[in-house]
Design a protein around this motif. Structure first.
Motif, short mmCIF file in Angstrom:
data_model
loop_
_atom_site.label_atom_id
_atom_site.label_comp_id
_atom_site.label_asym_id
_atom_site.label_seq_id
_atom_site.Cartn_x
_atom_site.Cartn_y
_atom_site.Cartn_z
N UNK A 63 1.13 -1.18 -0.05
CA UNK A 63 -0.27 -0.16 0.35
C UNK A 63 0.66 1.60 0.19
N UNK A 64 1.18 1.38 -1.22
CA UNK A 64 2.05 2.75 -1.78
C UNK A 64 1.69 3.86 -2.22
N UNK A 65 1.15 5.31 -1.67
CA UNK A 65 1.09 5.82 -2.24
C UNK A 65 1.88 7.84 -2.59
N UNK A 66 3.32 7.39 -3.70
CA UNK A 66 3.75 7.95 -3.29
C UNK A 66 3.78 9.62 -4.07
N UNK A 67 2.91 9.81 -4.82
CA UNK A 67 1.70 11.24 -4.20
C UNK A 67 1.16 12.07 -3.09
N UNK A 68 1.03 10.80 -1.68
CA UNK A 68 -0.02 11.33 -0.90
C UNK A 68 1.80 11.54 0.23
N UNK A 69 1.69 10.77 -0.09
CA UNK A 69 3.50 10.44 0.91
C UNK A 69 5.04 10.29 -0.54
N UNK A 70 5.40 11.49 0.12
CA UNK A 70 5.84 12.52 -1.09
C UNK A 70 7.45 11.78 -0.86
N UNK A 71 7.74 10.41 0.05
CA UNK A 71 9.27 10.73 0.68
C UNK A 71 9.92 10.08 -0.93
N UNK A 72 11.31 9.78 -0.28
CA UNK A 72 12.83 9.39 -1.39
C UNK A 72 12.70 8.38 -1.19
N UNK A 73 12.22 7.38 -0.14
CA UNK A 73 11.73 6.40 -0.17
C UNK A 73 10.63 5.29 -0.27
N UNK A 74 9.68 5.99 -0.79
CA UNK A 74 8.12 5.44 -1.02
C UNK A 74 8.83 5.72 -2.86
#
Length: 205
Positions: free
Chosen positions: A84-95
């Motif tokens: 469950x990954x959302x890079x647009x909402x949680x823009x962390x580098x590792x994400x």
């Protein structure tokens, strides 16, 4: 740790191990073999003949390449579907790197399957030659050449980033300092391997 957690722990470690040892070593060997094309047609064809003469080569390919690849791909797809990954909402580098690892894994799988069909299975089933001229002719199609460049970039990134996460998984780089250092090494490794792979493609083209 309950039985389900133990099973997941074992499967995750096996997934990491197959990517780092048999498949990672094969990638490095394959990049080296292709880079010999930079030395010319005779050197490349001589090296291919040497590899073809390995005793029990089909058995080695099945045990140390095909089976690890099958497991690594299937479990990797499972991880991607369950994550469950959302890079647009949680823009962390590792994400973002996690997403890039899944995407590059998918591209790598398609690329590897095509490459195996084009040069290994076609050789076994139809006695198609595998030499400098055959590879050069194959890469003359600009779309195939572009696909191979994409495949090399995806594969070398997937391995380099997978090595970085593998060091964490196996408890080697557990602290922030160790992970920062390994992150720099990951970037250098990716740049080096990608440069070798793309350089070999240009040598054929």
């Amino acid at each position: 740790m309950n039985e389900l957690s133990t099973r997941r722990f074992f499967l995750a470690r096996l997934h990491s191990l197959t990517g780092l040892v048999p498949l990672g070593l094969f990638l490095l060997e394959h990049l080296y073999s292709n880079a010999i094309a930079l030395m010319g047609q005779e050197a490349y064809d001589r090296h291919v003949q040497t590899l073809s003469g390995i005793p029990f080569l089909p058995v080695v390919e099945v045990l140390f390449i095909a089976l690890p690849l099958l497991y690594h791909a299937v479990y990797g797809i499972y991880i991607g579907m369950m994550a469950k990954v959302n890079p647009y909402r949680y823009a962390y580098r590792q994400n973002w790197l996690f997403v890039a690892q899944r995407v590059s894994g998918g591209i790598t799988l398609v690329f590897v399957l095509y490459h195996i069909w084009a040069f290994r299975l076609s050789s076994l089933l139809f006695d198609a030659p595998v030499n400098y001229e055959a590879v050069q002719a194959h890469l003359q199609n600009p779309f195939i050449f572009a696909f191979y460049v994409l495949g090399v970039v995806a594969t070398t990134f997937h391995f380099s980033n997978g090595l970085w996460t593998g060091l964490i998984t196996w408890g080697i780089t557990v602290g922030p300092r160790g992970q920062r250092i390994s992150s720099v090494l990951r970037t250098l490794l990716f740049a080096g391997l990608c440069g070798v792979g793309v350089g070999a493609l240009i040598a054929f083209w």
